[in-house]
Design a protein around this motif. Structure first.
Motif, PDB file in Angstrom:
ATOM      1  N   LYS A  20      23.940  75.899   0.334  1.00  0.00           N
ATOM      2  CA  LYS A  20      23.161  76.114   1.566  1.00  0.00           C
ATOM      3  C   LYS A  20      23.634  75.262   2.738  1.00  0.00           C
ATOM      4  O   LYS A  20      23.790  75.736   3.842  1.00  0.00           O
ATOM      5  N   SER A  21      23.846  73.960   2.497  1.00  0.00           N
ATOM      6  CA  SER A  21      24.143  73.107   3.663  1.00  0.00           C
ATOM      7  C   SER A  21      25.509  72.424   3.553  1.00  0.00           C
ATOM      8  O   SER A  21      25.731  71.388   4.141  1.00  0.00           O
ATOM      9  N   VAL A  22      26.403  73.012   2.739  1.00  0.00           N
ATOM     10  CA  VAL A  22      27.733  72.408   2.596  1.00  0.00           C
ATOM     11  C   VAL A  22      28.621  72.866   3.753  1.00  0.00           C
ATOM     12  O   VAL A  22      28.645  74.041   4.092  1.00  0.00           O
ATOM     13  N   GLN A  23      29.327  71.908   4.358  1.00  0.00           N
ATOM     14  CA  GLN A  23      30.264  72.260   5.430  1.00  0.00           C
ATOM     15  C   GLN A  23      31.662  71.789   5.060  1.00  0.00           C
ATOM     16  O   GLN A  23      31.842  71.029   4.116  1.00  0.00           O
ATOM     17  N   THR A  24      32.646  72.241   5.841  1.00  0.00           N
ATOM     18  CA  THR A  24      34.036  71.853   5.592  1.00  0.00           C
ATOM     19  C   THR A  24      34.163  70.332   5.561  1.00  0.00           C
ATOM     20  O   THR A  24      33.690  69.653   6.470  1.00  0.00           O
ATOM     21  N   GLY A  25      34.815  69.825   4.522  1.00  0.00           N
ATOM     22  CA  GLY A  25      35.047  68.373   4.440  1.00  0.00           C
ATOM     23  C   GLY A  25      33.981  67.621   3.668  1.00  0.00           C
ATOM     24  O   GLY A  25      34.104  66.425   3.448  1.00  0.00           O
ATOM     25  N   HIS A  26      32.912  68.323   3.223  1.00  0.00           N
ATOM     26  CA  HIS A  26      31.863  67.642   2.450  1.00  0.00           C
ATOM     27  C   HIS A  26      32.307  67.425   1.010  1.00  0.00           C
ATOM     28  O   HIS A  26      33.067  68.220   0.461  1.00  0.00           O
ATOM     29  N   THR A  27      31.803  66.348   0.417  1.00  0.00           N
ATOM     30  CA  THR A  27      32.118  66.039  -0.982  1.00  0.00           C
ATOM     31  C   THR A  27      30.968  66.483  -1.876  1.00  0.00           C
ATOM     32  O   THR A  27      29.806  66.225  -1.576  1.00  0.00           O
ATOM     33  N   LEU A  28      31.312  67.169  -2.978  1.00  0.00           N
ATOM     34  CA  LEU A  28      30.315  67.510  -3.992  1.00  0.00           C
ATOM     35  C   LEU A  28      30.582  66.614  -5.193  1.00  0.00           C
ATOM     36  O   LEU A  28      31.738  66.463  -5.611  1.00  0.00           O
ATOM     37  N   CYS A  29      29.537  65.995  -5.729  1.00  0.00           N
ATOM     38  CA  CYS A  29      29.795  65.068  -6.841  1.00  0.00           C
ATOM     39  C   CYS A  29      28.630  65.073  -7.824  1.00  0.00           C
ATOM     40  O   CYS A  29      27.612  65.739  -7.619  1.00  0.00           O
TER      41      CYS A  29
END
Length: 703
Positions: free
Chosen positions: A385-394
């Motif tokens: 929903k709120s992930v944008q380019t350059g965000h880290t998922l962990c």
């Protein structure tokens, strides 16, 4: 679980028209991913699936696809290739940049007749910055004027790189029939049916034996420098075996000491197999590249790294958002750990956890749903929903942030206005999706005119965005001329007084202020101070005086642009025990602004841009002359290994259309980047034009 040593995450990048997309098509055909070849010039290539790409015959957004390669002779276990085909045009370099960020290796494609072209230089510089290992593939050797050896020299001289020639072409132009593999001294000859699998291996043609030996010697000499034992043996007269040479070439490629160079003609299906074997033999697997640095919330490196391993906690980087009919796809490179459908991940940029809806393995715009993915994979996630380019998922239990991407600032803007109210809503939705997809595309709203301002990397970039608005989202909009954001300020100190009196039945209004306006240093903003003593203006009314001035500065007195960098000092004043109120003092200070600013010699300020222009030495005089005509101030000139870099300051208003002028002056080799530096006062003739334009706009609004 896939063995990570069998993974190759590669990007294919080059100048416009060097044959990247055609090469990708051939790779997909050879790996059995597609059975019918599509051609770029027919608008039928697999990875060019946008309408705008098919019409223009260029790649606009990078496309991802996955395939498996068992070797040209089925000589090894199938290796998994995650391939990204990137655009070549300068306005879309952000796509190349973000792709390089998540890849472990690349293939730089050069045209056999065009050689090293300007955009290949830019992409090569990006790849150097990202420290990505590369192979070189000299394509289109079947074309008139193609010269493999000339391109190899250009790679040395223009890019300052070391090409390590692995194969030599047999024949040139229309006579191109195959290549010689230098390591095994084998000639690969394709027949004229155009079938990529219809080749035979023979001895080196007699007229090429000397050349093959000369290049083979160079190859081995360069390779053994990577291994002391092999070097010693070689100097004593013992040639290392082919496995040892390959190991040396692999190490040198990974350390960017040299770039293995292949050649052929993708269109005629010649030489692509050797390139694919080279990808397996020489480009690094995910475990062999330097791990991604982790950073804190301010972006400073913590000294920790995301080690590529399935057993480590999850670390993944979202590098691209793409909107399609199924919703937003988040392209993600997984560096460590694994993800599965339905699990929750933490987005460290927003601090929120998100549930992974579906995991998709991409093949251009077709999709293959999978249950889980692991370190080394490049997949698309649905339902973020709120992930944008350059965000880290962990991993929510083990948070960490990966080094984010830095995107260039947009340099050009246009205004768009929906044709009617019905279109306004559609425009808002469409622009929201487009901004999420492309970080180099920005949008603002002009408060006064209600127009939407689109900002981008160049005229083609904005042209395509407007096209996508119309075609993909069906928005009818009126597109305006490029605009500049001017500002205003004052240039001298003025002391003045203003009394506000209103008496008409009931309680009246009364406020008297004595004040001084003075200019401040650029960048200081607005400041307020009260020096009132003895209670002539009670302390509770001071904030109202400040509020009145602050509310007024959004509109300057000359052309209605915001007024910057001055200070108001409240010196004295007067009040009435019954009629004075905060509202009365606020009204007084608003009127005081309108009364006094015109007395303080106001001026128009224009945005000055910091320019970094790159051109070849022979064009330097033309480029500097043109910058002077654009009121530019040259700051420095530095030679680089491929030309001259000129740093300068120039007003934004003079820089519209500059990319076109620069390309014309430099035969397409010039490039520039531009970012905002500061505001400075405009010459009188420019200021007069700006004021006149503003007056005409106001008059038009009143009509």
């Amino acid at each position: 679980m896939t063995d990570l040593s069998k993974y190759r995450n590669i990007g294919i990048f080059a100048h416009v028209d060097a044959g990247k997309t055609t090469t990708t098509e051939r790779i997909l055909k050879l790996t059995g991913k597609i059975h019918k070849l599509g051609e770029v010039h027919d608008g039928a290539a697999t990875t060019d699936f946008m309408e705008q790409e098919q019409e223009r015959g260029i790649t606009i957004q990078s496309a991802a696809t996955t395939c498996f390669w068992p070797g040209s002779e089925q000589q090894f276990e199938p290796h998994r290739f995650n391939i990204i085909d990137t655009p070549g045009h300068v306005d879309f370099t952000v796509e190349v940049y973000r792709s390089l960020k998540v890849l472990d290796g690349g293939v730089g494609v050069f045209c056999g007749s065009g050689g090293v072209e300007p955009q290949s230089e830019t992409n090569w510089r990006y790849a150097n910055d990202s420290k990505v290992a590369r192979l070189i593939y000299v394509n289109k050797l079947d074309r008139i004027g193609a010269d493999f050896y000339k391109v190899v020299d250009q790679v040395k001289n223009i890019l300052g790189a070391t090409p390590l020639v692995m194969v030599l072409p047999i024949g040139t132009e229309s006579e191109l029939s195959g290549v010689v593999d230098l390591l095994t001294r084998t000639a690969w000859i394709w027949d004229e049916t155009g079938d990529p699998l219809a080749y035979k291996k023979t001895d080196v043609p007699a007229d090429m034996v000397d050349k093959v030996e000369e290049y083979r010697e160079k190859l081995i000499e360069t390779a053994v420098e990577q291994d002391d034992a092999a070097m010693e043996a070689y100097l004593e007269g013992t040639e290392p075996d082919i496995e040892t040479i390959k190991k040396c070439v692999r190490k040198g490629t990974r350390d960017l000491a040299f770039f293995p160079t292949f050649c052929g003609s993708s269109f005629k299906n010649k030489g692509v197999q050797n390139l694919l074997d080279g990808v397996v033999d020489y480009l690094p697997s995910p475990t062999e590249v330097n791990p991604q640095p982790e950073v804190d919330l301010e972006g400073n490196e913590t000294g920790e790294f995301a080690t590529v391993s399935v057993d480590e906690p999850l670390r993944a980087l979202a590098f691209k958002i793409m909107d399609d009919k199924y919703g937003a796809l988040t392209f993600t490179r997984i560096y460590s750990g694994k993800i599965a459908k339905g699990t929750s991940v933490l987005n460290t940029a927003t601090g929120k956890t998100e549930r992974i809806g579906r995991i998709i393995e991409m093949h251009a715009n077709e999709r293959n749903e999978i249950e889980s993915a692991q370190a080394g994979d490049i997949v698309a996630l649905l339902g973020m929903k709120s992930v944008q380019t350059g965000h880290t998922l962990c991993d929510p239990n083990d948070p960490a942030t990966l080094e984010p991407m830095v995107f260039p600032e947009p340099v050009i803007s246009i205004a768009v206005k929906p044709k009617d109210q019905g279109q306004a809503e559609k425009l808002g939705v469409a622009i929201g999706k487009m901004v999420a997809e492309d970080p180099s595309f920005r949008v603002e709203t002009d408060e006064d005119s209600g127009e939407t301002i689109l900002k981008g990397m160049g005229e083609l970039h904005l042209d395509i965005k407007v096209d996508i608005l119309k075609r993909t989202y069906g928005v009818e909009a009126i597109v305006g001329k490029p605009q500049v954001a001017y500002r205003e300020s004052i240039t001298r100190q003025v002391s003045d007084s203003y009394t506000h009196k209103k008496q008409s039945g009931g309680s009246g209004q009364y406020a008297k202020i004595d004040y001084t306006l003075e200019p401040l240093e650029p960048g200081s903003g607005f400041q307020f101070e009260s020096k009132v003593v003895g209670g002539n203006v009670p302390r509770e009314f001071w904030p109202a005086v400040e509020k009145g001035f602050k509310a007024s500065i959004v509109k300057g007195v000359l052309a209605g642009y915001p007024c910057l960098d001055f200070k108001v000092t409240l010196d004295d004043g007067g009040f009435h025990a019954v009629d004075s109120s905060a509202v009365a003092f606020e009204i007084a200070s608003r009127a005081a602004y309108r009364q006094t600013v015109p007395k303080a010699s106001p001026e128009i300020l224009e945005p000055i841009m910091k320019l970094d222009v790159f051109c070849t030495e022979d064009k330097m005089g033309d480029v500097i002359g043109d910058l002077n005509r654009r009121r530019g101030m040259i700051k420095s000139q530095e030679p680089s290994n491929t030309g001259i870099r000129i740093k300068a300051d120039a007003p934004l208003s003079e820089m519209f259309g500059y990319i076109g002028a620069l390309r014309t002056m430099t035969s397409g080799r010039g490039q520039f980047s531009m970012e905002f530096s500061h505001y400075a006062s405009t010459p009188k003739n420019v200021a007069d034009d700006v004021i006149k334009e503003a007056q005409e706009r106001e008059a038009a609004k009143k009509k």
